[in-house]
Write a protein that holds these residues in place. Structure first.
Motif, PDB file in Angstrom:
ATOM      1  N   LYS A 276       0.827  -1.203   0.000  1.00 10.18           N
ATOM      2  CA  LYS A 276       0.000   0.000   0.000  1.00 10.18           C
ATOM      3  C   LYS A 276       0.861   1.251   0.000  1.00 10.18           C
ATOM      4  CE  LYS A 276      -3.262  -2.490   3.005  1.00 10.18           C
ATOM      5  NZ  LYS A 276      -4.155  -2.949   1.938  1.00 10.18           N
ATOM      6  N   SER A 277       0.293   2.329  -0.498  1.00  7.25           N
ATOM      7  CA  SER A 277       0.939   3.633  -0.395  1.00  7.25           C
ATOM      8  C   SER A 277       0.454   4.333   0.867  1.00  7.25           C
ATOM      9  CB  SER A 277       0.606   4.507  -1.613  1.00  7.25           C
ATOM     10  OG  SER A 277       1.222   4.025  -2.774  1.00  7.25           O
TER      11      SER A 277
ATOM     12  N   THR B 283      -0.031   7.847   3.193  1.00  5.73           N
ATOM     13  CA  THR B 283      -0.227   9.302   3.234  1.00  5.73           C
ATOM     14  C   THR B 283      -0.017   9.763   4.664  1.00  5.73           C
ATOM     15  OG1 THR B 283      -1.833   9.237   1.412  1.00  5.73           O
ATOM     16  CG2 THR B 283      -1.928  11.141   2.889  1.00  5.73           C
TER      17      THR B 283
ATOM     18  N   TYR C 211       2.313  12.220   0.453  1.00  6.81           N
ATOM     19  CA  TYR C 211       1.393  11.264  -0.149  1.00  6.81           C
ATOM     20  C   TYR C 211       2.178  10.307  -1.050  1.00  6.81           C
ATOM     21  CZ  TYR C 211       1.485  14.280  -4.315  1.00  6.81           C
ATOM     22  OH  TYR C 211       1.873  15.022  -5.404  1.00  6.81           O
ATOM     23  N   LYS C 212       1.588   9.173  -1.327  1.00  6.82           N
ATOM     24  CA  LYS C 212       2.254   8.121  -2.098  1.00  6.82           C
ATOM     25  C   LYS C 212       3.653   7.876  -1.571  1.00  6.82           C
ATOM     26  CE  LYS C 212      -0.660   8.668  -6.127  1.00  6.82           C
ATOM     27  NZ  LYS C 212      -0.779   8.903  -7.578  1.00  6.82           N
TER      28      LYS C 212
END
Lengths: 106, 122
Positions: free
Chosen positions: A30-31, A33, A48-49
């Motif tokens: 998962k990314s 944030t 983010y990312k």
């Protein structure tokens, strides 16, 4: 339901580097944030990312991700960095927030 | 520029239905790949995601609160409404709405409203 875990607090001396971890099962898929929230204010997007920084966020705030742990790093910490920091991920198109970490600048 | 503002009652009674409105400018929910979400925060506690609605009327809800929440968008494309049924004191806190550019599956909430404080008491 999916969970991500953060320590309740992290302490740092002014000018030093603070690291705030965020961990979870299969987090490597998962990314992540990160949001910063100062007392009485709305959250602000800071990373983010995993590693991207929105315009206006200082370069001393950075993100990294290795395996099942993502880390928010604040280098050259200033008193103004004292805030709550939340990690957030997407799981099956739903939103999951971590419990938040209070960054204490001693 | 993008701005959002939440509004609604400051006090609701237990078991009542809470209705909150998010009015926004600088974007429209008629535009593709746009979403608006609701997030709440009890006093002194962490952020909790509630619901999300997209330009195409796709809706997502927190699994733990799904049965009590409804999110809708105004035909004008400039407002989103969240209703929560059967509120209790644990539902008290600050309620935020936030904008999301949903170009990819993991885009963040990049703009937030100032929040609206809701108390629950008889």
């Amino acid at each position: 339901s999916y969970e991500v875990t953060q320590p309740p607090s992290v302490s740092v001396s002014p000018g030093q580097t603070a690291s705030i971890p965020c961990s979870g099962d299969d987090l490597e898929d998962k990314s992540v944030t990160w949001y910063q929230q100062k007392p009485g204010q709305s959250p602000v997007l800071v990373i983010y990312k995993d590693v991207k920084r929105p315009s206006g966020i200082p370069e001393r705030i950075s993100g990294s991700h290795s395996g099942n742990t993502a880390t928010l790093t604040v280098t050259g910490t200033q008193a103004t960095d004292e805030a709550d920091y939340y990690c957030q991920v997407w799981d099956l198109s739903t939103v999951v927030f971590g419990g938040g970490t209070k960054l204490i600048v001693l | 520029q993008i701005t959002l503002r939440e509004s609604g009652p400051t006090l609701v009674k237990p078991t009542q239905t809470l209705t909150l409105t998010c009015a926004f400018s600088g974007f429209s929910l008629h535009s593709t790949e746009v979403g608006v979400g609701w997030i709440r925060q009890p006093p002194g506690k962490a952020l909790e995601w509630l619901a999300l609605i997209y330009w195409n009327d796709d809706k997502r809800y927190s699994p733990s609160l799904r049965s009590r929440l409804t999110i809708t968008k105004d035909p004008s494309g400039n407002q989103v409404v969240l209703t929560m049924t059967n509120v209790h004191p644990v539902d008290a806190g600050t309620y935020y709405c936030a904008h999301r550019s949903a170009v990819t599956g993991e885009d963040p909430f990049d703009y937030w409203g100032p929040g609206t404080l809701v108390s629950v008491s008889s």
